[in-house]
Design a protein around this motif. Structure first.
Motif, short mmCIF file in Angstrom:
data_model
loop_
_atom_site.label_atom_id
_atom_site.label_comp_id
_atom_site.label_asym_id
_atom_site.label_seq_id
_atom_site.Cartn_x
_atom_site.Cartn_y
_atom_site.Cartn_z
N HIS A 124 -2.47 -0.02 1.97
CA HIS A 124 -3.47 -0.55 1.03
C HIS A 124 -3.27 0.16 -0.32
O HIS A 124 -3.91 1.18 -0.61
CB HIS A 124 -4.88 -0.35 1.58
N ASP A 158 -3.75 -0.85 -3.49
CA ASP A 158 -4.77 -0.96 -4.54
C ASP A 158 -5.76 0.20 -4.45
O ASP A 158 -6.01 0.90 -5.44
CB ASP A 158 -5.51 -2.30 -4.42
N GLN A 159 -6.29 0.43 -3.25
CA GLN A 159 -7.23 1.54 -3.09
C GLN A 159 -6.55 2.88 -3.32
O GLN A 159 -7.13 3.79 -3.92
CB GLN A 159 -7.85 1.50 -1.69
N ARG A 167 -6.18 3.47 -7.03
CA ARG A 167 -7.48 3.76 -7.67
C ARG A 167 -7.96 5.17 -7.34
O ARG A 167 -8.58 5.83 -8.19
CB ARG A 167 -8.50 2.70 -7.26
N CYS A 170 -9.60 1.70 6.36
CA CYS A 170 -9.36 0.84 5.18
C CYS A 170 -8.88 -0.55 5.57
O CYS A 170 -9.21 -1.53 4.91
CB CYS A 170 -8.33 1.53 4.29
N GLY A 219 -11.89 -1.94 4.04
CA GLY A 219 -11.48 -1.93 2.64
C GLY A 219 -11.78 -0.63 1.94
O GLY A 219 -11.49 -0.48 0.75
N GLU A 253 -13.44 0.96 -2.68
CA GLU A 253 -13.45 -0.20 -1.80
C GLU A 253 -12.69 -1.35 -2.43
O GLU A 253 -12.78 -1.58 -3.64
CB GLU A 253 -14.89 -0.63 -1.49
N GLY A 254 -11.91 -2.07 -1.64
CA GLY A 254 -11.15 -3.20 -2.13
C GLY A 254 -10.86 -4.18 -1.01
O GLY A 254 -11.49 -4.14 0.06
N LYS A 255 -9.89 -5.01 -1.25
CA LYS A 255 -9.52 -6.02 -0.26
C LYS A 255 -8.90 -5.35 0.97
O LYS A 255 -8.11 -4.42 0.86
CB LYS A 255 -8.52 -7.00 -0.87
#
Length: 248
Positions: A31, A33-34, A37, A217, A221, A240-242
């Motif tokens: 994951h 994206d997380q 970030r 996750c 997410g 938190e994300g997709k």
């Protein structure tokens, strides 16, 4: 203070300079994206060490994402402030690639990473990182060599790991009962930060001498990072994300 057992392994005696913190990130599972970030929040540097509890691979957005994340961790490692332990999913992927004679640069690098890390602050306080957990019988040498540390979730009445087995399409403990290893851990390796046991409410769990920051996750997410200093917990980040869950 709990008496800490002595040892002689470099990866189990990493001196943290004064005014430096360590940021330990839970299971990543492809994951990115997380992960990215969290890196923005942490801003890894010589004053903020990045540490991963492992399980970069599987359950998420695919092997190319795992390789991209691994490359980022490797880059931080080469700069002197990035660290990672092998999770059970790294062990599985390394074994599979070895058998198929299809090792990648990322897995070759991961194969050289330790099963445990232990950081010592200038005031003597200690933070140890494993992927799964420890047994009451474990020594420092066991932390450095025993792959059970990447798999332990629960222990039986004898302090031995309860293994997981497939029952149809469900992965379950091989026998009922048992207790989380955190409940029997006495602090002899310092404060332990681990993952591996997915917390499907998306919240980290804290014990007397340890914590679990695997906030699952791949289904919640949520990815979590615990920042620690010589005074203990400094800050807890969660992003938190997709979420994408694949069976691996």
């Amino acid at each position: 203070m709990t008496k800490i057992m002595k040892h002689r392994k470099n990866n189990l005696d990493i001196l943290v300079p004064k005014d430096t913190k360590i940021a330990v990130v839970g299971d990543i599972h492809e994951h990115e994206d997380q992960f990215d970030r969290l890196l923005e929040k942490i801003n890894p540097s010589e004053k903020m060490y990045f540490v991963s509890v492992g399980d970069v691979y599987d359950k998420g957005f695919g092997v190319s994402v795992a390789e991209s994340i691994t490359d980022k961790i490797r880059s931080m490692s080469e700069k002197g402030y990035g660290f990672v332990v092998r999770g059970n999913h790294e062990l599985k992927n390394i074994k599979r690639a070895r058998n198929a004679k299809a090792m990648t640069p990322q897995l070759s690098w991961f194969e050289k990473q330790p099963l445990a890390l232990s950081f010592v602050f200038h005031n003597g306080s200690r933070v140890t990182v494993v992927h799964g957990g420890v047994k009451p019988s474990h020594t420092w040498d066991d932390l450095d060599h025993d792959i059970e540390t990447s798999y332990i979730r629960k222990l039986d009445e004898n302090g031995e790991m309860i293994k997981l087995e497939w029952f149809g399409d469900e992965l379950r403990p091989a026998k009922p009962g048992g207790a989380a290893w955190h409940e029997t851990y006495d602090g002899r390796f310092g404060y332990i930060v681990a993952g591996h046991e997915p917390l499907k409410d998306g919240k980290p769990k804290f014990y007397n001498y340890s914590c679990n920051i695997d906030t699952a996750c791949y289904c919640t997410g949520v990815m979590t990072c615990q920042v620690l200093s010589d005074k203990g917990l400094d800050v807890l980040y969660s992003v938190e994300g997709k979420a994408r869950r694949s069976r691996d």
